[in-house]
Design an enzyme around this catalytic site. Structure first.
Site, PDB file in Angstrom:
ATOM      1  N   ASP A 108       0.649  -5.218   2.443  1.00 37.53           N
ATOM      2  CA  ASP A 108       0.426  -6.396   3.269  1.00 37.53           C
ATOM      3  C   ASP A 108      -0.903  -6.305   4.022  1.00 37.53           C
ATOM      4  O   ASP A 108      -1.215  -5.259   4.598  1.00 37.53           O
ATOM      5  CB  ASP A 108       1.590  -6.474   4.273  1.00 37.53           C
ATOM      6  CG  ASP A 108       1.652  -7.795   4.994  1.00 37.53           C
ATOM      7  OD1 ASP A 108       1.872  -8.814   4.335  1.00 37.53           O
ATOM      8  OD2 ASP A 108       1.474  -7.809   6.243  1.00 37.53           O
ATOM      9  N   GLU A 145      -2.957  -7.060  -0.652  1.00 32.81           N
ATOM     10  CA  GLU A 145      -3.187  -8.459  -0.278  1.00 32.81           C
ATOM     11  C   GLU A 145      -4.579  -8.548   0.339  1.00 32.81           C
ATOM     12  O   GLU A 145      -4.812  -8.041   1.436  1.00 32.81           O
ATOM     13  CB  GLU A 145      -2.130  -8.931   0.726  1.00 32.81           C
ATOM     14  CG  GLU A 145      -2.245 -10.420   0.998  1.00 32.81           C
ATOM     15  CD  GLU A 145      -1.535 -10.893   2.257  1.00 32.81           C
ATOM     16  OE1 GLU A 145      -1.379 -12.106   2.414  1.00 32.81           O
ATOM     17  OE2 GLU A 145      -1.151 -10.046   3.104  1.00 32.81           O
TER      18      GLU A 145
HETATM   19  C1  GLC Z   1       0.923 -11.371   4.967  1.00 31.97           C
HETATM   20  C2  GLC Z   1       2.253 -11.858   4.476  1.00 31.97           C
HETATM   21  C3  GLC Z   1       2.729 -12.929   5.407  1.00 31.97           C
HETATM   22  C4  GLC Z   1       2.898 -12.322   6.779  1.00 31.97           C
HETATM   23  C5  GLC Z   1       1.620 -11.659   7.242  1.00 31.97           C
HETATM   24  C6  GLC Z   1       1.875 -10.746   8.402  1.00 31.97           C
HETATM   25  O1  GLC Z   1      -0.069 -12.333   4.889  1.00 31.97           O
HETATM   26  O2  GLC Z   1       2.148 -12.284   3.150  1.00 31.97           O
HETATM   27  O3  GLC Z   1       3.924 -13.522   4.976  1.00 31.97           O
HETATM   28  O4  GLC Z   1       3.262 -13.312   7.692  1.00 31.97           O
HETATM   29  O5  GLC Z   1       1.043 -10.853   6.248  1.00 31.97           O
HETATM   30  O6  GLC Z   1       2.565  -9.609   7.990  1.00 31.97           O
END
Ligand code: GLC
Length: 543
Positions: free
Chosen positions: A204, A270
């Protein structure tokens, strides 16, 4: 280029994202659970995917639906327990499905024991595990950073008279990854799950874990849209000092080192940002670290900011292909739990079918978001039913609940997601009586049948899962045509993005055989000097 027979599972396979709250509820509380995933493994196996990515199931107060982790080494009772998780891994592996779990390294829950200790006093040994700073000289937050979810990225803590940093909810304090003890503790959480058989991690907001050493103010964003909600401080600034810092890469190499302690595990991150910076998350040949970071930095370029246009899609793919060094394997994402559903974004089911063919025939690992295979659309959420903190804070049009609604299994009560009479945590789409797995499985022309056929064809075809990619220049506009090739095997993919028919002449080719049309109604020999495609039709042709 990597030879086909040497491909790793995360190169050759297709990833399917499950949002556990919304997949299948076996306890009757309106929220999905891990037992529900176990019960649907045969469905996933039959669908033809290779790996599941599970969004967080950790113990959590659910301020951000599990992205606020209170214990990295357990399962929230809402979803099951570690024994259920172990069964899930064993049952998935029996079906040759890999398990990827979400790992949330940037922030914990404010209920995590580490943070509870950290906030207890200024001299607590875990104080420096998080970001604590005095108020600015004139009072107020220590810098100008805004939270992704609205408001400042800092919250004042009365007890110790300092602010702590959180770029999401105030219940998600950020870990200080420059502290070696934090790194060591977080590395152990990776080992904990790898020992339990987990095959990979989706990391994440991995580009946020290192921030500017001095936490400098971000500059204003000259392109900030007018009419932003007053509390959207985030979009008013350029994200210069809070993410994508040069020194994040050495930490990611250390994370990769931990993955490499185990056999054939995969790290997916991500990440966003300009192509030249994004590509460095694979590792950087010019810095002597080729291939030493993430196996797959998630690639959102066909999703974010895209409209339904063939030339635009091709340009994105071609620029990616050009930017990738030899050691980097491409990947594509068209939907996830943070974005509008692809069928809604690109127009409807007709476009979603062509998008499926694109996703599953490009060179690189595809990720499918649950429900895409039945063409699920965004579900309107009445304002009083909004759950997502982003929607609550920044306004109903920003809520991510729309793409997180329960999976539609059948035409029965609650779409077969929860037992009859239960109120599901988010409303179920109005079209579930016809748009559901049971109904679409029985229909030889449905989008679900299309997904299954695409997935089978891809798995059986080295040119599609591992071959080279070459775009072809073809008139007229709004069609996208490319070749996939492995050894003597050659496939042509022709996608008509237009809502009118198109006739194309494929340069240098005379004829071939259509193996699959997005309309699922023709398999035939065709001449390629005048290939006719109907409105919103895509075809895969063996040459
Ligand atoms: C990422 C996740 C999202 C979350 C954020 C904070 O972007 O995909 O759903 O709210 O991180 O953890």
């Amino acid at each position: 280029m990597i030879a086909n027979d040497n491909l790793h599972w995360w190169q050759r396979g297709v990833v399917y994202q499950i949002y556990p709250r919304s997949f299948k509820d076996t306890t009757g509380n309106g929220v999905g659970d891990l037992q529900g995933v176990i019960e649907k493994l045969d469905y996933l196996h039959d669908l033809g995917i290779d790996a599941l990515w599970l969004s967080p199931f950790y113990p959590s107060p659910m301020a951000d639906f599990g992205y606020d982790v209170a214990d990295y080494c357990d399962v929230d009772p809402l979803f099951g327990d570690l024994a259920t998780f172990d069964r899930l891994v064993a049952e998935a592996h029996k079906r040759r499905l890999k398990i990827i779990i979400d790992w949330v390294p940037n922030h914990t829950s404010d209920q995590h024991p580490w943070f509870i200790e950290s906030r207890s006093s200024r001299d607590n040994p875990k104080r420096d595990w998080y970001f604590w700073r005095d108020p600015a000289p004139g009072g107020g937050p220590p810098n100008n950073w805004g939270s992704f979810f609205g408001g400042p990225a800092w919250t004042y803590d009365e007890r110790t008279g300092q602010y702590y940093l959180h770029q999401f909810c105030k219940e998600q304090p950020e870990l200080n990854w420059r502290n070696p003890a934090v790194k060591a503790a977080m590395f152990d959480t990776l080992r904990f799950w790898m020992k339990r058989g987990v095959d990979g991690f989706r990391m994440d907001v991995i580009g946020l874990i290192i921030k500017d050493k001095d936490l400098r103010d971000n500059p204003p964003n000259p392109a900030a849209p007018p009419n932003l909600p007053a509390n959207d401080l985030f979009s008013r600034l350029l994200q210069v000092y809070n993410m994508d810092q040069d020194d994040v890469h050495s930490v990611i190499r250390e994370i990769r080192g931990v993955l490499d302690e185990y056999d054939d595990r995969c790290g997916i991150g991500e990440l966003w940002g300009p192509l030249d910076r994004w590509v460095k998350y694979y590792g950087d040949a010019s810095a002597g670290s080729a291939g030493e970071e993430l196996h797959l930095p998630f690639n959102f370029r066909l999703m974010d900011g895209m409209t339904w246009n063939a030339q635009q899609m091709r340009a994105v793919v071609d620029s990616l292909e050009a930017a990738l060094p030899d050691f980097a394997w491409p990947n594509y994402v068209l939907g996830n739990h943070d974005r509008t559903r692809l069928a809604t974004r690109f127009g409807g089911e007709a476009q979603a079918r062509v998008a499926a063919m694109l996703l599953l025939t490009l060179r690189g690992t595809p990720t499918i978001y649950y429900g895409e295979e039945i063409g699920m659309e965004d579900v309107p959420i009445p304002p009083d039913k909004i759950q997502d903190p982003q929607g609550i804070n920044l306004g109903p049009e920003r809520t991510r609940d729309v793409c997180r609604t329960p999976m539609q299994w059948d035409a029965g009560p609650n779409a077969g997601f929860s037992p009859a009479g239960v109120e599901t945590w988010l409303p179920i789409a109005a079209d579930y009586v016809t748009r559901n797995v049971a109904a679409l499985s029985a229909d030889p022309h449905s989008i679900l049948t299309l997904y299954k056929r695409l997935l089978r064809l891809r798995r059986a075809t080295p040119a599609l899962y591992g071959g080279s990619y070459r775009p072809l220049d073809v008139e007229p506009d709004n069609v996208y045509v490319y070749l996939r090739k492995a050894d003597a095997q050659r496939y042509l993919i022709a996608l008509n993005f237009a809502t009118e028919p198109r006739t194309l002449a494929i340069p240098g080719e005379t004829g071939g055989r259509i193996l699959l049309s997005t309309h699922l109604d023709r398999e035939e020999a065709v001449s390629l000097d005048a290939l006719s495609l109907r409105a919103n039709e895509g075809v895969i042709i063996a040459l």
